[in-house]
Design a protein around this motif. Sequence first.
Motif, mmCIF file in Angstrom:
data_model
loop_
_atom_site.group_PDB
_atom_site.id
_atom_site.type_symbol
_atom_site.label_atom_id
_atom_site.label_comp_id
_atom_site.label_asym_id
_atom_site.label_seq_id
_atom_site.Cartn_x
_atom_site.Cartn_y
_atom_site.Cartn_z
ATOM 1 N N THR A 1 9.092 -57.095 -23.743
ATOM 2 C CA THR A 1 10.298 -56.811 -24.532
ATOM 3 C C THR A 1 9.960 -55.943 -25.757
ATOM 4 O OG1 THR A 1 10.087 -58.863 -25.783
ATOM 5 C CG2 THR A 1 11.498 -58.931 -23.832
ATOM 6 N N GLN B 1 8.814 -53.101 -25.759
ATOM 7 C CA GLN B 1 9.160 -51.696 -25.514
ATOM 8 C C GLN B 1 10.569 -51.373 -26.009
ATOM 9 O OE1 GLN B 1 11.176 -49.785 -23.047
ATOM 10 N NE2 GLN B 1 10.306 -47.967 -24.011
ATOM 11 N N ASP B 2 11.453 -52.312 -25.789
ATOM 12 C CA ASP B 2 12.832 -52.130 -26.247
ATOM 13 C C ASP B 2 12.883 -52.044 -27.777
ATOM 14 O OD1 ASP B 2 15.927 -52.693 -25.547
ATOM 15 O OD2 ASP B 2 15.347 -53.784 -27.346
ATOM 16 N N ILE B 3 12.146 -52.949 -28.424
ATOM 17 C CA ILE B 3 12.142 -52.993 -29.896
ATOM 18 C C ILE B 3 11.524 -51.715 -30.472
ATOM 19 C CG2 ILE B 3 11.298 -54.259 -31.931
ATOM 20 C CD1 ILE B 3 13.249 -55.903 -30.337
ATOM 21 N N GLY C 1 11.223 -48.874 -29.038
ATOM 22 C CA GLY C 1 12.115 -47.753 -28.727
ATOM 23 C C GLY C 1 13.239 -47.643 -29.738
ATOM 24 N N GLN C 2 13.821 -48.780 -30.086
ATOM 25 C CA GLN C 2 14.919 -48.761 -31.064
ATOM 26 C C GLN C 2 14.422 -48.359 -32.447
ATOM 27 O OE1 GLN C 2 17.876 -51.875 -31.118
ATOM 28 N NE2 GLN C 2 17.387 -52.461 -29.028
ATOM 29 N N TYR D 1 18.226 -49.770 -22.045
ATOM 30 C CA TYR D 1 16.798 -49.652 -21.741
ATOM 31 C C TYR D 1 16.528 -50.254 -20.365
ATOM 32 C CZ TYR D 1 15.220 -47.929 -26.236
ATOM 33 O OH TYR D 1 14.990 -47.133 -27.321
ATOM 34 N N THR E 1 13.780 -50.946 -18.987
ATOM 35 C CA THR E 1 12.764 -52.013 -19.014
ATOM 36 C C THR E 1 13.416 -53.350 -19.334
ATOM 37 O OG1 THR E 1 12.281 -51.355 -21.279
ATOM 38 C CG2 THR E 1 10.755 -50.608 -19.612
ATOM 39 N N MET E 2 14.373 -53.337 -20.272
ATOM 40 C CA MET E 2 15.026 -54.595 -20.646
ATOM 41 C C MET E 2 15.868 -55.134 -19.490
ATOM 42 S SD MET E 2 15.315 -57.003 -22.722
ATOM 43 C CE MET E 2 14.253 -56.302 -23.974
ATOM 44 N N ILE F 1 13.412 -56.697 -17.126
ATOM 45 C CA ILE F 1 12.901 -57.972 -17.653
ATOM 46 C C ILE F 1 13.954 -59.064 -17.490
ATOM 47 C CG2 ILE F 1 12.250 -59.170 -19.794
ATOM 48 C CD1 ILE F 1 10.987 -56.404 -20.661
ATOM 49 N N ALA G 1 18.465 -56.764 -31.040
ATOM 50 C CA ALA G 1 17.515 -56.733 -32.161
ATOM 51 C C ALA G 1 18.248 -56.828 -33.500
ATOM 52 C CB ALA G 1 16.702 -55.452 -32.112
ATOM 53 N N PRO H 1 12.639 -59.756 -30.179
ATOM 54 C CA PRO H 1 12.171 -60.141 -28.851
ATOM 55 C C PRO H 1 12.406 -61.622 -28.604
ATOM 56 C CG PRO H 1 10.309 -59.911 -30.333
ATOM 57 C CD PRO H 1 11.523 -59.530 -31.118
#
Lengths: 212, 129
Positions: free
Chosen positions: A138, A140-142, A144-145, B15, B17-18, B21, B90, B112
């Motif tokens: 996870t 990667q998402d953070i 990225g943002q 995303y 990837t998200m 996941i 986030a 996360p």
Amino acid sequence: MPGEEIDPELARRLRALHQEGGGFVRIEQIAGVIGELLERIREEHSRQEVFLYRELGGLSEYIKAIKAEIAALRPYEIQNHYLQVASDELDAIVDATEAATHAILGAAEEIEDIAGRLDDMEAVRLTEIATRVYEACTFQDITGQRIGKVVRALKVIEERVMTLVAAFGPGVEERAERGEASAGAAELLNGPQLGGDASRQDEIDALFSGNG
Amino acid sequence: MAVDRDMSVLIVDDYKTMLRILRNLLKQLGFNNVDEAVDGGSALQVLRSGASYGLVISDWNMEPMNGLQLLKEVRSDPKLRSMPFIMVTAESKSENVIAAKQAGVSNYIVKPFNAATLKAKMASVLGEF
């Protein structure tokens, strides 16, 4: 004009003339007094204008100095080179981490597939490991943002720089365009290269083997 | 009442990837009917297409329609308004959480996150499973 106060200096001079003339004042004498007063006013204005002119001159020099300083900052170089490179590098980070994350996720999914073919205890253990991998990915998402925020901040800086250039007029733009890249920056290497600029290892090997 | 793990879940995130996941974690929890959307607009289109979903799990920061706008659209639609909706984002500032709560979010997960948190929040919305 009735009701309006007469200039004190003019009043004093007229009174003096009145006394000197024994109650009579000649029109030439009045004209002389008014002429002197007008001259005095002209001199007074002239001093103020000189002061104002000097102030404006100082202000003009100050603006010229600021324009020179902005030109020295090479705003177009900042916009077209540094900010663009920074933005591209950050995009490349996002792409690279996304690709790596997908590779890691793919490996974790394979672990889960294998877990499905094993006995219960081992399957549970492997599934737990895969879960930990999913959770870790996870990031990667953070990232990225967060990188997206930095890219947006760079855009704002770029806009502000260009607004400043526009505010100070064409002189800054011309000097900025004439500017040459700083020697210090030119001497630096810029690796790792972005996709479009990069050579693959096999292309580099080909160059060394004489086939390129 | 037991949670129907055959129900469809819509996951919304820009995303990939998200999405991957979430899909894997939901699969581990026994939810295999998972559909994906990459922003609020496309999610709303899917939801209004007539397909039946038991849960929406959505990110907040997406363009052109973000997760909060999606939530508001869902809550203002008579056919969708009772749909369980979990925000996974986030955005952890209290004013954002409050805004989502006021808009009618069922629960809120801050990224996360881990699998246990996802399961706990889903259980609080759907019931224990």
